[in-house]
Design an enzyme around this catalytic site. Sequence first.
Site, PDB file in Angstrom:
ATOM      1  N   ASP A  63      -9.750  23.156  37.842  1.00 40.34           N
ATOM      2  CA  ASP A  63     -10.087  23.569  39.212  1.00 40.34           C
ATOM      3  C   ASP A  63      -8.924  23.274  40.171  1.00 40.34           C
ATOM      4  OD1 ASP A  63     -12.585  24.588  38.653  1.00 40.34           O
ATOM      5  OD2 ASP A  63     -13.684  22.777  39.210  1.00 40.34           O
ATOM      6  N   HIS A 111      -6.458  25.504  31.922  1.00 42.31           N
ATOM      7  CA  HIS A 111      -7.115  24.915  30.746  1.00 42.31           C
ATOM      8  C   HIS A 111      -6.146  24.787  29.567  1.00 42.31           C
ATOM      9  CE1 HIS A 111     -11.180  23.976  31.643  1.00 42.31           C
ATOM     10  NE2 HIS A 111     -11.555  25.199  31.955  1.00 42.31           N
ATOM     11  N   GLU A 124     -12.331  20.281  33.214  1.00 45.67           N
ATOM     12  CA  GLU A 124     -12.708  21.290  34.204  1.00 45.67           C
ATOM     13  C   GLU A 124     -12.103  20.969  35.571  1.00 45.67           C
ATOM     14  OE1 GLU A 124     -14.112  24.108  33.648  1.00 45.67           O
ATOM     15  OE2 GLU A 124     -14.360  23.646  31.528  1.00 45.67           O
ATOM     16  N   GLU A 168      -8.501  29.169  34.348  1.00 45.08           N
ATOM     17  CA  GLU A 168      -8.442  29.401  32.896  1.00 45.08           C
ATOM     18  C   GLU A 168      -7.053  29.103  32.362  1.00 45.08           C
ATOM     19  OE1 GLU A 168     -11.084  29.498  31.448  1.00 45.08           O
ATOM     20  OE2 GLU A 168     -12.459  30.168  33.004  1.00 45.08           O
TER      21      GLU A 168
END
Length: 703
Positions: free
Chosen positions: A608, A547, A604, A544
Amino acid sequence: MHPTRLAPSFVGLALTLTASACSSKAPTPVATPTPTDVANPLPTDPAAPPAPGSTTTLAALGLDPTAMDRSADPCDDFYQYACGGWIARTEIPADKPAAMRSFIDIEDRNQEFLHGVLERARSTPGGDPLMATLGSYYGACMDEAAVEAAGVAPLAELDAVIAKVKDGKTLADATAALHAVGASALFTFGQVQDAKDARQVIGGLDQGGLGLPDRDYYLKDGLAEKGLRKAYHHYLASLLVLDGKSEADAAKAADQVIAVETAIAKVSLDKVVRRDPVATYNRLERAGVQKAAPHFAWDRYFAGAGVPDVAAITVASPAFLKGLDKLVTTTKPEAWRTYLRVHLLGAVAGLLPKRFDDAQFAFIGMLTGQAEQEARWKRCVAATDGALGDLTGQVFTRERFSAAAKQAAEGQVHAISDAMRANLDALPWMDEATKEAARAKLDAMTYQIGYPKAWRAPMIAIGPGYAANALAARRAERARLLAKIGKPLDRDDWQLSAPTVNAYYEPALNGMVFPAGILQPPFFSPTASAQVNLGGMGVVVGHELTHGFDDQGAQYDAQGNLKNWWAKATGDEFKARTQCVIKQYDAYEAVPDVHLNGANTVGENIADIGGVKLALRAARALRSGAPVVADGFTEDQQFFLGFGQAWCAKFRPEIAALLATVDVHSPAQWRVNGSLQATPEFGEAFGCKAGAKMRPAQMCQVW
Ligand SMILES: [Zn+2]
């Protein structure tokens, strides 16, 4: 721009077909109730972790040695090595599109718990008002006889609005009425933070109005797309037959609906183009919207939506509006009426008698491979949580969320944040001024753990009619959200209920949210070792946080504004590194012959890879004294096993192919192997030879 969530919602996935993404989850009739008053206990936690320097077992640390496949080579396919045993022994339940050791198993446990609560609330009326409200809503959903008796009568008011559609004015009235109950129609309109001034809430107009999950399904002519269009046609026709049309008329009407949707798909932007937050920020304002689509009565639409005076509006794609305007005049009123009617039925099928729900499930089952509809109680639990999430959240967090979990998660956020800071300092490709801006963004990043600061009271009175309750709840939530336009920003309004097994980062808030629902094993257990918890929940936190710095997040500043803070050369280097990740994941297959879309999933995938890197750094920083060895595994290896085992999953091929087309996340196997193939420490930890699959010569390093 929408916030980026950790994983797709499996429960809600199928509903995005017919209901707008923002609507509350709608359950669907079927099956007999299975009351239980006993909440499902959490799985047995392992014993307290051992002291440094000792030898112990994987099980004692919170790992599952039986989930592994020791015959696999971790340097060739680590996902198989960490999860192969679990994959071999796990059967996907008939009522699910997939099985997952984390998300879906946790969701099942949370659902079992809420089930016990709601059954108690339903069978003991009176008393605590919170429990009484929950019991009434859930009870009305479970009352199948009443749902059957009500039939489609709860839609009468909406039907009347649709029946009047004959021009741009009446079409606007009907569109507003449908949007209010979560049905997709023509476009989407909602409240958004102004990308250039995140303190302001303005109107946001975007493309929408499709029934299939992506424009590609209308525009491409591969076997999969053709097959899906055929099944969709069958589904639309079956809904229209239930609605009273003859088979022949229904088939013709379904043709009309697909023709309208295909025309909408043609003027819709591709999902990869839509990832660009600059290109999709167009402050046309109300006058510009009116000018771009003059044949649609916007005054009537905004009045119907309850925001007659809205003036500040951003439009994701002005070209879409222009294309839509042409459709408003060239599409026959009768085709619009059928389109609206069937979109309404699709959005509310779960609130109607069983025959409607069965028709919808037949299509969803084809899309996802799910063999059986979920038991009604499961859908009613999900619906109650969707409509009254602040009430279920209060009960859930009171009984299922420990202070220890909150404290540990907070500790992880700080540790991961420290790891990002140290990582930034050492980053070779970033100039000092850009680093300073990145540090400022990191320092300003907020986080919320467990549950929101304040609980909202329910906005509706609950009656005996389930459809009436659900429609009222959807309308009230929509009105609440739209009322934010022009008001000061409320930073604490969550987009997920506290029991939800997910997490998100919102770039316009520069903030992360971790609901209580996800702070459970195998992501987090108060008695698992720190290494294992960091491999699970720590990677989620790192994901998160990253991001904030992925291909989209990197375009927003510390205050959540869309503003370029990158030196030119460093920005170019960032783009080149992003391209490397796109190419890496383009090469992977979701199912045989279906490759991942590296460009669609790049945000994403960057998150990751960054998540693993930051969590590993935090895990190493926590170690002190002599290392703990577990069944011969080093601490780095324990961390990687904790990560791998948090993502053990098994998907039906149908949903795997669907997700490969539409989902911004990579499949579990590649979330593990893809990020580890970009992590040099992994190959070192498992002694992989240079050039092995899990230790490739070139690794994509963004953060
Ligand atoms: Zn994510």
